[in-house]
Each structure stands twice: as C-alpha cells, then as structure tokens.
Design a protein around this motif. Structure first.
Motif, short mmCIF file in Angstrom:
data_model
loop_
_atom_site.label_atom_id
_atom_site.label_comp_id
_atom_site.label_asym_id
_atom_site.label_seq_id
_atom_site.Cartn_x
_atom_site.Cartn_y
_atom_site.Cartn_z
N ARG A 503 -29.37 -8.97 70.46
CA ARG A 503 -28.15 -8.87 69.46
C ARG A 503 -27.37 -9.74 70.00
N PHE A 504 -26.97 -10.77 69.14
CA PHE A 504 -25.86 -11.85 69.45
C PHE A 504 -24.36 -11.78 69.00
N ILE A 505 -24.44 -10.68 67.99
CA ILE A 505 -23.10 -10.41 67.29
C ILE A 505 -22.68 -9.12 67.52
N ARG A 506 -21.11 -9.01 67.81
CA ARG A 506 -20.58 -7.90 68.39
C ARG A 506 -20.80 -6.78 67.36
N GLN A 507 -20.47 -5.42 67.66
CA GLN A 507 -20.37 -4.41 66.86
C GLN A 507 -19.52 -3.33 67.29
N LEU A 508 -19.33 -1.96 66.67
CA LEU A 508 -18.68 -1.06 67.02
C LEU A 508 -19.12 -0.44 68.22
N GLY A 509 -18.45 0.24 69.31
CA GLY A 509 -19.03 0.62 70.46
C GLY A 509 -18.58 2.03 70.69
N PRO A 510 -18.59 2.61 71.92
CA PRO A 510 -18.47 3.86 72.09
C PRO A 510 -16.87 4.24 72.44
N TYR A 511 -16.09 3.23 72.95
CA TYR A 511 -14.83 3.24 73.11
C TYR A 511 -14.11 3.48 71.57
N ASP A 512 -14.73 3.00 70.63
CA ASP A 512 -13.94 3.05 69.27
C ASP A 512 -14.03 4.48 68.93
N HIS A 513 -15.14 5.28 69.15
CA HIS A 513 -15.21 6.75 68.72
C HIS A 513 -14.29 7.60 69.72
N TYR A 514 -14.15 7.16 71.08
CA TYR A 514 -13.59 7.69 71.94
C TYR A 514 -11.72 7.61 71.46
N ALA A 515 -11.50 6.49 71.07
CA ALA A 515 -10.02 6.27 70.70
C ALA A 515 -9.57 6.75 69.51
N ILE A 516 -10.59 6.77 68.46
CA ILE A 516 -10.13 7.46 67.38
C ILE A 516 -10.21 8.83 67.40
N ASN A 517 -11.18 9.54 68.13
CA ASN A 517 -10.94 10.98 68.46
C ASN A 517 -9.73 11.35 69.02
N TRP A 518 -9.26 10.46 70.08
CA TRP A 518 -8.13 10.63 70.71
C TRP A 518 -6.81 10.63 70.09
N GLY A 519 -6.80 9.66 69.06
CA GLY A 519 -5.53 9.49 68.15
C GLY A 519 -5.42 10.35 67.09
N TYR A 520 -6.76 10.82 66.35
CA TYR A 520 -6.87 11.49 65.27
C TYR A 520 -7.13 12.94 64.94
#
Length: 812
Positions: A503-520
């Motif tokens: 995979r050459f192009i970026r994508q959403l990752g585990p930190y995104d899930h963690y940060a949204i859970n923590w904030g929302y």
C-alpha cells in the motif's frame, strides 16, 4: 332744506354704519386671525418616530434570528428584547478575494476573526460589545466582581434606537453605517495586510452592503469593499484591493456543552481560560478540547454498549462547483470516519451529502451556519484546509467549512511519481490512474475532516511502525503507513522495487479510533469536566507504552517530524534516496519524452530536490534531538530523552556521505541542460546550507551541551562540530582539488561558525569556546593544504577561507 337734512342723515347713518362696520370688521379680523392660526398650526409630532416610519409596505423584511428590514440602501435590525444580553458569535470570513492575497494561501472562506458579542441597551442606545472568556469566575463568588472590573468589555459600536415594534417587544437600529464603513473590529483586511499592501483607505463610493440574510440561528452579511492601496497583491496598476467579506452572527447555545479537559498526551485543538474561582493559590489556567456535540438518541442503550445514532449527526454538504468525477471520493473521505465513530459508540455519526436543489429547499444556503460544507475553490494554490468555528465557552464545534483548492491534486500526482515511482509502476506517468488519484483525494479529505473534528497533526504516529514493516504487503495493506491519517505521512517511499502488494497511499489508522473514542465517548454519571478526568486518564494509561497511541509534535523531537515514515530515520531515508536515484535517472523518459516539452521535467526536478531535502532533514533532526514522551507522574519513565550517541554519530556520517559530499546524481546534465541556463549548484547548495544551519544552530548545540547533565551516553557538541569539519574539509587532508559544490559548502561552514561567534547568547556558553577552537584548527589545516600540489582555484579558495577565518577571530 329737507333734502339736505335727509342727505346728512343718510350720510351720517352710512358713516356710522360704516364706522360700526369697520369696528366690527376689525374685531372680526382679529377673531379670524386667531381662528386662522388655530386652523394652520401643525399638530405636535411625537418625539419617537413610529415603527411605520421605518417598516413600510415597500420595505423588504427577512425574518429569522432578528428581522432584517431593507429600505433601498438602508438596513435595519429589529432586535427582540429577549435577545439583548444573549451571547452570540461574530465570525468574519473572506468570501471572495483578489488573486494572490496573503501570498496565495488565503482563500475564499478563510476565517479572519471570531469574537463573542452581546447586544445591550444603554439609555436610548444599543451597544455592541465584545465579550471575552480569557478570564472567568463563578458569578456567585466575590472575586467575580474583580474579574468583571479588570476585564471591561469593549464597545465596538453604539447604535441609536430608531423605534420600537408595535407591541414594544423589540427595538429597531440602523446597521447600514456599521456594515458599510471600515470598522476595524470586523474588518476582513487585518492590519498586517494593510501594512504589506500599503492600504490608505476604504473608498466609500465603491463599497456597499451586498446583502443581509436572516436565518433561524444566524444572520449573514455580505459586504463588497474596495480599498485604495499603493501595493495591491494583484492588478497593481489599479491601486485597488476589492474583496467580498462575510459576517456571520451566530446565536450561541443557551446551555453550553459540557467541556472535556484537555490532556497533551492526546492531540486535540483547544480553548483556554484563566479561572479565578480556583481554590489553588493562583489563578488556574484551564484548557478544554474542541469537539462536536454528539449526544446519543437512546442514552440507556448507549450506556449498555450498543451502537446508537446521535441526536444531531455531523453532516457535510459538497460544493455544487465540485467536478462530478471527484464527488464520490470526497464523500468517501467524510464517510470513512463513520467506522471511527463507532469505536466511540455512535453509528451514522458523520456523513457527506450533495446540497438540496432550489426546488427541494429554496432557503438552503452554504453560508447558513446550520450547514457545514466542503468548498471546491478555483485557485492555483496547492493546499487543502479544515477550519471550524467553535463556542469559546465550551469548545463545542458549531460549524466547519473544509476547503479544497483545485490544483492540489497536481502536488499529489507529482509526489506519487517521485516518492513511489521506483517501486510502483502505476506512478511512472503524468496521467495517474483515476482510481489512484481518487484514493489520494479521499485521504486528503479524511485528513482535513480530522482537523474539523478537533484533531491536530500527530507527527509521532509515523514513528510507530518499524521501517522494514513498510516493505511488507500484508502489513501495509492492514495498517497503512502510519498509525493515523493526521500525520504528514502521505506515501510509502520506503518500499523497494520488487516488494509485492504494497500500500503506497496513507489511510486512517488505530490512533484515529483511539483519539475519537477519548474525545467523543460519553462518560455516564458525570456532571462536570473534572469528574471525567479519572476515566480519561485510565484510557490513556492503558495504551501508555504502545507507540501506536502516542501523540507528539515537537520540532526538537526527531520521532515527530513532518513527512517521515518508519522508526529509523537513517534507514528510511536510505531507502528513500535509493528510490529517488532511480526516479531521477528515468525522469526525462516519464515526462518530457512523453509530452514533447520540458515544463513537467522542470517542475518535477524542482520537486525532486524538495523530496530529497525532506529525507535529509529527517536524519538531521537526530543530531541534538530529544524525544518527548508526555506522561503524568502516575506513569513510569522520563519525559525528555536525548537521542543516543550512536544514533547521532550514525546520522552525521550519513549526512557527510549523502548531503555534504557532492551529489552528482542530482546534477544530471541530461536534465539540467534542458531546464535552465544556470543556478544548478545554487539550488543544491540551498539544501546543503539549510541542514548545515540546523546542525550549527544555537538551540541544537545547547541541547547537545546540556545532554551531559541527564545522559551518560551523550554526543558532545565539540565532537560533532569537529566530525563535521573533518568531513566537510576532507580535501584539505590530501592533494585532492575542491569542486565547485564543495567550495560553496566550505564557505558556508565558516560563515555559520562566524554567526555563532557573534551570537550574544553563545558567548556565555561553551559554544563560543568550541567555535574558536575549531576555527583555529581549521586555519592551520588550510594553511598547510594551500601549499600542496592542487589546482589554482583550490589554492585561491583556501587562502580566501583563511582571510575569512582571520576576520572572525580578530574582527579588528
């Protein structure tokens, strides 16, 4: 005789009658005068004009937050008494701009100012005040009086009350002058622009209110302003800057959302204030995260762990100007966050839609604060942004307008070719396949949506993955190339030719899930932000030792650099440079040989230098670098950890070989003689100088010197400068001639040391001592080298350097 008597009698009677009649006539005239005055006297006018004097049959009225009345070129607000004292947000945006305003990085939709305002009645005036939340206190505490007294709210305008409505529940004020003149508090042209463009005045004859529209929760004003300017950003011969400004006045929620306390271990944009209600022995500085208000429709089901829809989801409307073939990718970039919000317990929390047609909703407007949007901007700027508007009382995000600039995809095409072309056959073209371009756009939009959700850049996320894992197809397809979409890790430049299924192009990752859970995620049974902290701390500490969930963004931290990937900068940059050499060799074949012109070759060669410069910068950051691991005392370990001596020495050796030694592969005559007549070594030299300046920077050296206090295994600044000198002046220890690129570099080295000697801060540290010692050693070395069998220019060069050193050591 009788006739005479009769005549006299008649005459007498007539005279008497006339006399009486005259007398009567005089009296009558007086009486008539009095009556005339009574009849012609105008009735007394009321001191206060009537409502009907302003709101007539011909008046155009727009009902909403306030009624807005328009009489030709006059505008009046009918402000309900119930809204006096209510807090509102006034947001000043640029709606349309002249070309190149702000150097091209200011766009239609850019926010200039945000301020809380209140409308207050004072005698026969309505005052518009700016209210600050920088200093606060509970209003039931004595100190609240002091906070108010020491933070007087400025009045930005005073309006005369023109009249009241019929039932006296609202007042009329004329806002024409306020919005048609140059009021600095709401100006779309800040002072720094006025100074740069030499703005003299607003030309009233070419400025006017375009429209004022009232919606249920906001009023939108559009101003067309023209300024006289001696140095406008474009169309210079006109001495004019014309721009269209949008003023949004938004009613803030009656009940502010409960704030969530900020923790620097998780990345969020914030609001802050100083709380004088604190029981501490000082005013307490507090910070809260910015986030949308997501509340579950079924709170009981939510608390049981079920996925629940929010009462009000986050909806983005696509700009109708968006090209049709790109719409699906933009929509996917928004909708990709749905799975992330499911981690926080919400389903269908966020989505993208096309706006309703005029037939479906004639009142719909992208300016209406109730609607968030993704704007497609016709601009040559290569960028995208994700700004938002938030309630300064609580951090609640109220609205967001993501901006996509038309030319931005060209940057992604170019970098795709340069960074992945060696290992990725589909990138070796100027006509990148639509699906791959679409995937890039999708991820850019997802990144900007992340900003609009409250997430800043997390540059430490790319350091979470081992460098060699990025060469694994299984790993990259599952995990992407960084732990979050919020890093600047755009492409996989580590993968090598022959690596499969990458995979050459970026994508959403585990930190995104963690940060949204923590904030929302909604925490049950809490009534204050402080009551949430224990749970929030627990969520962080559960992941505390896993680099995937780390947040970082310090410039001195080499593990949190922009555009890097992998946890070994030397290895990642080695792979990257190896790929770039393949690309450079093939660049004419992939560009000019296909197009039969050199425009793309010229553009891509310039960007290739930039890509190389970034790879170099990642390694440079190791030297004098300090890792930052944000922790609370309940967690083990140091917060600040200097980079080890071995990593720093390895990095310096890499720089000597891959940067400071002349990089002939970047000076390929097959490219250079096609794109410019001169300036080749100058361009390469700028990148060498930039990294040299970073190494020989006061802050870098200061960190290296101070590492001696907290680290046993440290790399002394004196050793680093000595190693750098030996490497850059390697020819002086032999009979080798000095090539053009090295001559420029060696001059820059001595110039940088001279700057450190003249730095007042450096004179009180070891830096000046080290520099003096190195210059003295170098002077002796150059003096000896100039007597060896070398060519004329090398001899002249050495003698010139000796003069430069003497001038530094003895300025007199």
């Amino acid at each position: 005789m009788k006739k005479i008597i009769l005549f006299s009698l008649v005459t007498s009677l007539l005279f008497t009658s006339d006399l009486f009649s005259q007398s009567g006539r005089i009296k009558l005239k007086k009486k008539n005068k009095t009556e005339k005055k009574t009849e012609t006297k105008a009735p007394k006018k009321s001191k206060t004009p009537k409502y009907s004097d302003f709101v007539k049959k011909s008046t155009k009225t727009d009902d909403g937050l306030f009624k807005v009345h328009e009489n030709k070129d006059k505008f009046l607000y009918e402000i309900p008494n119930s809204y006096l004292g209510k807090e509102m947000l006034l947001v000043t945006r640029i709606k349309e701009i002249p070309a190149n305003l702000g150097g091209g990085y200011v766009n239609a939709g850019s926010k200039i100012n945000t301020q809380v305002i209140v409308w207050e009645k004072y005698k026969n005036k309505i005052l518009l005040k700016v209210k600050s939340y920088n200093a606060i206190a509970e209003d039931n505490l004595p100190i609240y009086k002091s906070v108010k007294a020491n933070n007087l709210e400025p009045v930005i305008y005073a309006f005369d009350v023109k009249s009241q409505n019929i039932d006296s529940t609202a007042v009329l004020v004329d806002v024409t002058k306020f919005f048609s003149t140059d009021v600095k508090a709401i100006s779309g042209l800040p002072s720094y622009y006025r100074k740069n463009y030499k703005v003299r005045r607003l030309d009233a004859s070419r400025s006017f209110i375009s429209s004022i529209k009232s919606y249920p929760k906001n009023i939108e004003v559009i101003q067309d302003f023209t300024f006289d300017a001696d140095a406008p950003p474009s169309n210079r011969n006109t001495n004019t800057i014309s721009m269209r400004i949008n003023q949004s006045m938004i009613l803030l929620p009656e009940e502010p959302m409960m704030s969530r306390v900020y923790d620097k271990r998780v990345g969020y944009f914030t609001i802050g204030n100083v709380d004088y209600s604190s029981e501490a022995l000082k005013a307490d500085s507090k910070r809260y995260i910015r986030r949308w208000r997501l509340e579950p429709k079924d709170e009981a089901a939510y608390n049981r762990g079920e996925l629940v829809e929010p009462i009000k989801p986050i909806v983005y409307y696509l700009d109708p100007a968006t090209p049709e073939k790109l719409r699906k990718y933009i929509k996917q970039g928004v909708d990709d966050w749905q799975k992330v919000f499911e981690t926080a317990g919400f389903k269908n929390a966020i989505m993208a839609k096309m706006p309703p047609t005029k037939e479906e909703d004639p009142e719909f407007s992208m300016e209406d604060i109730r609607y968030s949007s993704i704007r497609y901007v016709a601009s040559t700027t290569r960028n995208a942004t994700g700004p938002s508007v938030s309630d300064p009382r609580s951090g609640e995000i109220l609205e967001s307008d993501i901006i996509w600039y038309h030319n931005h995809l060209r940057s992604y095409r170019n970098r795709y070719l340069l960074e992945t072309g060696a290992a990725n056959p589909s990138a070796r073209t100027l006509d990148t396949p639509d699906e791959e371009i679409g995937d890039m756009m999708r991820m850019v939009i997802a990144h900007e949506v992340g900003h609009a959700l409250g997430l800043p850049h997390n540059m430490a996320a790319s350091y979470a993955y081992p460098t060699d894992s990025l060469r694994s197809g299984d790993f990259t397809q599952k995990n992407g190339i960084a732990a979050t979409i919020m890093d600047y890790a755009r492409y996989n430049y580590v993968a090598q030719p022959g690596d499969k299924n990458i995979r050459f192009i970026r994508q959403l990752g585990p930190y995104d899930h963690y940060a949204i859970n923590w904030g929302y995620r909604k925490i049950p049974n809490v009534t204050s932000p402080e009551q949430e902290v224990k749970t929030l701390d627990k969520w962080i500490e559960e992941k505390g030792n896993d680099p995937i969930y780390r947040f970082g963004g310090q410039r001195f931290d080499p593990s949190a650099q922009t555009e890097g990937i992998g946890n070994d900068q030397v290895k990642s940059s080695t792979y990257g440079v190896k790929n770039l050499k393949i690309v450079a060799k093939n660049l004419p074949n992939w560009t000019s040989n296909q197009t039969n012109n050199y425009e793309d070759l010229n553009e891509l060669y310039g960007e290739l230098l930039s890509v190389w410069g970034r790879y170099v910068g990642h390694v440079t950051g190791n030297i004098g670098g300090v890792y930052e691991f944000n922790k609370k005392p309940s967690q083990q370990g140091a917060i600040y950890v200097p980079v080890s001596k071995n990593v720093q020495k390895e990095s310096l050796n890499w720089l000597l070989n891959n940067v400071f030694k002349t990089q002939n592969w970047l000076l390929d005559k097959n490219i250079l003689n096609k794109i410019d007549e001169t300036g080749y070594t100058e361009k390469l030299g700028r990148y060498q100088d930039r990294n040299l300046a970073t190494l020989l920077n006061y802050r870098t050296l200061e960190r290296m010197i101070e590492a001696e206090v907290i680290q046993d295994d440290f790399y002394p600044a004196s050793d680093m400068i000595s190693d750098l000198r030996i490497g850059i002046f390697s020819e002086a220890r032999s009979t080798k001639n000095v090539d053009l690129q090295r001559r420029k570099l060696q001059k820059s080295f001595i110039k940088r040391l001279g700057s450190l000697m003249s730095d007042k801060a450096a004179t009180s540290t070891d830096i000046s001592s080290i520099v003096r010692g190195e210059l003295t050693t170098l002077k002796y070395q150059l003096n000896t080298a100039s007597k060896r069998a070398i060519n004329k220019i090398s001899k002249y060069h050495y003698k010139d350097l000796i003069v430069n050193i003497n001038n530094i050591l003895d300025p007199k």
